[in-house]
Design an enzyme around this catalytic site. Structure first.
Site, PDB file in Angstrom:
ATOM      1  NE  ARG A   1     -39.991 -87.390  56.298  1.00 41.88           N
ATOM      2  CZ  ARG A   1     -39.595 -87.487  55.039  1.00 41.88           C
ATOM      3  NH1 ARG A   1     -40.308 -88.184  54.178  1.00 41.88           N
ATOM      4  NH2 ARG A   1     -38.478 -86.892  54.628  1.00 41.88           N
TER       5      ARG A   1
ATOM      6  CG  ASP B   1     -40.343 -81.923  51.619  1.00 39.29           C
ATOM      7  OD1 ASP B   1     -40.272 -81.522  52.795  1.00 39.29           O
ATOM      8  OD2 ASP B   1     -40.730 -83.057  51.317  1.00 39.29           O
TER       9      ASP B   1
ATOM     10  NE  ARG C   1     -33.484 -82.715  52.133  1.00 36.12           N
ATOM     11  CZ  ARG C   1     -33.972 -83.414  53.152  1.00 36.12           C
ATOM     12  NH1 ARG C   1     -35.244 -83.790  53.153  1.00 36.12           N
ATOM     13  NH2 ARG C   1     -33.189 -83.758  54.168  1.00 36.12           N
TER      14      ARG C   1
ATOM     15  CG  HIS D   1     -41.858 -83.509  55.469  1.00 36.64           C
ATOM     16  ND1 HIS D   1     -40.880 -83.034  54.626  1.00 36.64           N
ATOM     17  CD2 HIS D   1     -41.206 -84.136  56.480  1.00 36.64           C
ATOM     18  CE1 HIS D   1     -39.696 -83.371  55.112  1.00 36.64           C
ATOM     19  NE2 HIS D   1     -39.867 -84.027  56.229  1.00 36.64           N
TER      20      HIS D   1
END
Lengths: 355, 334
Positions: free
Chosen positions: A128, A188, A191, A215
């Site tokens: 990212r 996150d 999940r 993140h």
């Protein structure tokens, strides 16, 4: 005299008949009671960017009936119009009576919440953080426009790298920090809760676990807080999350970090889970719920962090935005990880041009 | 050395997990299939969702992406495989597989391409869910619903085409917009072929029971000053227009399929315009599927509402039936 009156009567009657014939169905069917400008929306949500993530956010928000008006903005005009029409065609099945779209930000005026998904996305294998400068340049066009038309809004930043871009958005917007939120580790944590709960045979909502910090690759699973029905998992297994854990629970957090890369490798992008998680945040904000979510907020002066960085911490969200932050009991190691994330992020932020 | 699981949780009920009661399968994880899946999930309609496709990576990625949203959903089991065993015991199977219209291509051109795909799909569905109801979405939907019915061996009340449910939704939205009301307050039915020759039943269009044709006897004709006919034309053109703008349509069809799913799964007996076997109705002598107002509940299409149609409207239906039969009679091996 009588004949004149008679002719007058005939003329009047034919005039009335004519005008009745000339009246549209709308006029015959519906008699307005109240005239005047329509009321402004009270729960307007704007989604910036109609890519896969933006549309997943839009559809999740529509199906959760959170907004009385939805606005979409993008630079790709045909795609934008097509997406707007496709949603409008579903109006019969929805409770959001006004769906609008334009590349001009005036369409976003008076939004309570603005979800920013615009920008370029991770390619397969790309981290990212690599996306940063590309997305900063895009945000320089977007953010001032948003604030111009909705000066009282709350902005949820989704585009990656979300923590850096939330910082960038905060700087560009001039908004107070409690009104700029990064979607952060809300996904996150979702999940994590799914994967952990799956191993225990329970629903994710019954598994309590928080992932904080960046993140991304250096997110921090707070093993010391994981619990089911208040039963602390670390008390049951003191090695949980460490390398010497026989059950290798650490692997589950690793799967969370790898999740996005894996889904991107398989289908090219991720969208459903992030869309649902954004709708979850939107619900807390719009409905003034004071629920706690792990979202990216300005953490300077917390946990020994001295720079202006955004990291995810458990935040109480209501209609004012981030009302407060929950003070976690973190281990020294967990604090060190947060500080390391903060340093990584500040490293990137300090080099950004013109923010 | 007991595990966290063993220390934390003491099982009470032994034995195998119960089978699902409201399982839905979506065949095809393209844009339409996933829009159907997400709409069904967000409406909390099923306790298990199965996805099937031939593209294994894409299928797995979509499954994982949905599973990652489990915290926010009430569907506890989401599975996917290219092997149809994963679809076993479905109440409802939504078929979106196949190739889609290219820009400017009519739905009828897709036919033979999609028939071949269906020959590998349908028998597998039935093998694992012999008591299911099938909703066919792939285009040309009326022909493919006929094909599905033939290939499945199911009784006709268990095979439904998404038909003009979407056309009617678009019609109601566009008409309602002109009147400043919500689509759900505008009652209007588009029947017949899901496509260029769909039939707007102007004689039934009403708001709060007030019949629009009585207010404007020319409604829907060329002589109508208000040109309401243009609104039906906009419905027919809708799909082509959205495809031209964004490459495909998915959200509206996904929502409309979830609407049908709700009536079936919840045994609601609501009336929907969906594609059903219309032989011996309205003077139609062939086995074709066309959309009529159908009562949907957990048996599938439990009955059909008898419309009072004008002679012109009946003639349009017959003409659609002839067009569809013209294509169907030439299809190979079904």
């Amino acid at each position: 005299m009588l004949i004149t009156w008679w002719y007058l009567y005939l003329t009047a009657r034919s005039f009335v008949e004519q005008s009745l014939k000339m009246a549209s169905i709308l006029q015959k069917l519906i008699t307005p009671l109240f005239s005047g400008p329509p009321e402004p929306p009270r729960n307007k949500v704007t989604v910036v960017g109609v890519g896969q993530v933006g549309m997943a956010c839009a559809v999740s928000i529509l199906l959760r009936e959170l907004a009385d008006e939805l606005a979409l903005v993008d630079v790709m005009e045909d795609k934008l119009k097509g997406e707007m029409m496709d949603l409008q065609h579903g109006s019969l099945f929805l409770k959001t009576p006004k769906i609008v779209a334009d590349k001009d930000y005036s369409v976003t005026a008076n939004s309570r919440i603005v979800v920013v998904t615009a920008g370029v996305r991770q390619q397969e294998g790309e981290s990212r953080l690599n996306l940063v400068q590309r997305n900063v340049n895009i945000f320089k066009h977007i953010v001032p426009q948003i604030v111009r038309y909705s000066p009282d809004c709350i902005i949820i930043v989704v585009s990656n790298p979300v923590d850096v871009l939330t910082y960038v958005t905060w700087k560009l917007s001039g908004l107070p920090k409690h009104r700029v939120i990064g979607s952060g580790t809300n996904l996150d944590s979702a999940r994590f809760r799914f994967l952990m709960a799956d191993k225990l045979g329970i629903h994710p909502s019954s598994f309590n676990g928080w992932i904080l910090g960046e993140h991304g690759d250096t997110s921090v699973p707070v093993w010391s807080g994981t619990n089911v029905a208040g039963v602390n998992l670390q008390l049951l297994n003191p090695n949980i999350g460490t390398d010497c854990d026989d059950e290798n629970w650490k692997e589950t957090h690793k799967m969370v970090v790898d999740s996005a890369y894996e889904v991107i490798k398989l289908k090219g992008y991720t969208n459903w889970a992030i869309g649902l998680s954004v709708a979850d945040l939107t619900e807390s904000l719009i409905r003034n719920m004071n629920r706690i979510h792990p979202v990216s907020t300005m953490v300077k002066d917390m946990y020994g962090i001295s720079e202006e960085v955004y990291l995810s911490l458990p935040c109480v969200l209501n209609s004012g935005g981030v009302a407060s932050v929950v003070n976690m009991n973190l281990t020294d190691d967990e604090v060190a990880q947060l500080q390391a994330s903060a340093n990584t992020l500040w490293d990137i932020q300090k080099d950004l041009q013109s923010v | 050395m007991s595990s966290v699981l063993q220390k934390l949780i003491s099982p009470l009920a032994g034995g195998a997990a119960e089978p699902p009661r409201n399982k839905v399968t979506v065949v095809g994880v393209g844009q339409v299939g996933m829009a159907c899946a997400v709409s069904i999930l967000l409406r909390d309609l099923c306790d298990e969702l199965a996805l099937v496709d031939v593209m294994e990576d894409r299928l797995k990625g979509e499954m994982m992406d949905l599973q990652h949203g489990s915290l926010f959903l009430k569907t506890s089991k989401i599975v996917a495989d290219k092997d149809y065993a994963v679809t076993a015991n479905s109440r409802l199977v939504v078929v979106t597989a196949g190739v889609r219209q290219q820009e400017g291509e009519s739905r009828l051109n897709l036919v033979q391409r999609n028939v071949n795909v269906f020959k590998s799909i349908i028998p597998q569905i039935i093998k694992y869910s012999p008591n299911c109801t099938l909703i066919v979405v792939s285009n040309p939907v009326d022909v493919l619903t006929y094909v599905t019915w033939k290939l499945s061996g199911l009784p006709k009340h268990r095979v439904i085409g998404s038909g003009t449910n979407l056309d009617s939704a678009r019609f109601r939205y566009l008409m309602a917009e002109r009147l400043g009301i919500h689509a759900s307050s505008f009652s209007g039915w588009v029947l017949g072929e899901h496509g260029d020759t769909s039939v707007p039943v102007w004689s039934g269009a009403n708001v709060a029971g007030v019949n629009l044709q009585k207010l404007n006897p020319e409604i829907g004709t060329d002589a109508d000053k208000e040109q309401w006919k243009a609104t039906h034309k906009a419905v027919v053109d809708s799909a082509y227009e959205v495809i031209k703008l964004k490459g495909y349509t998915n959200w509206a069809i996904g929502l409309s399929v979830a609407d049908l799913t709700e009536s079936i799964i919840k045994n609601l007996s609501r009336v929907h315009p969906v594609s059903t076997m219309v032989k011996d109705m309205y003077g139609i002598g062939e086995e074709v599927f066309l959309s009529l107002p159908c009562i949907l509940n957990n048996s599938g299409v439990s009955s059909v509402v008898n419309m009072t149609l004008t002679d012109a409207e009946v003639a349009q239906l017959k003409k659609s039936a002839d067009t569809l039969w013209g294509i169907q009679k030439d299809l190979k091996d079904i």
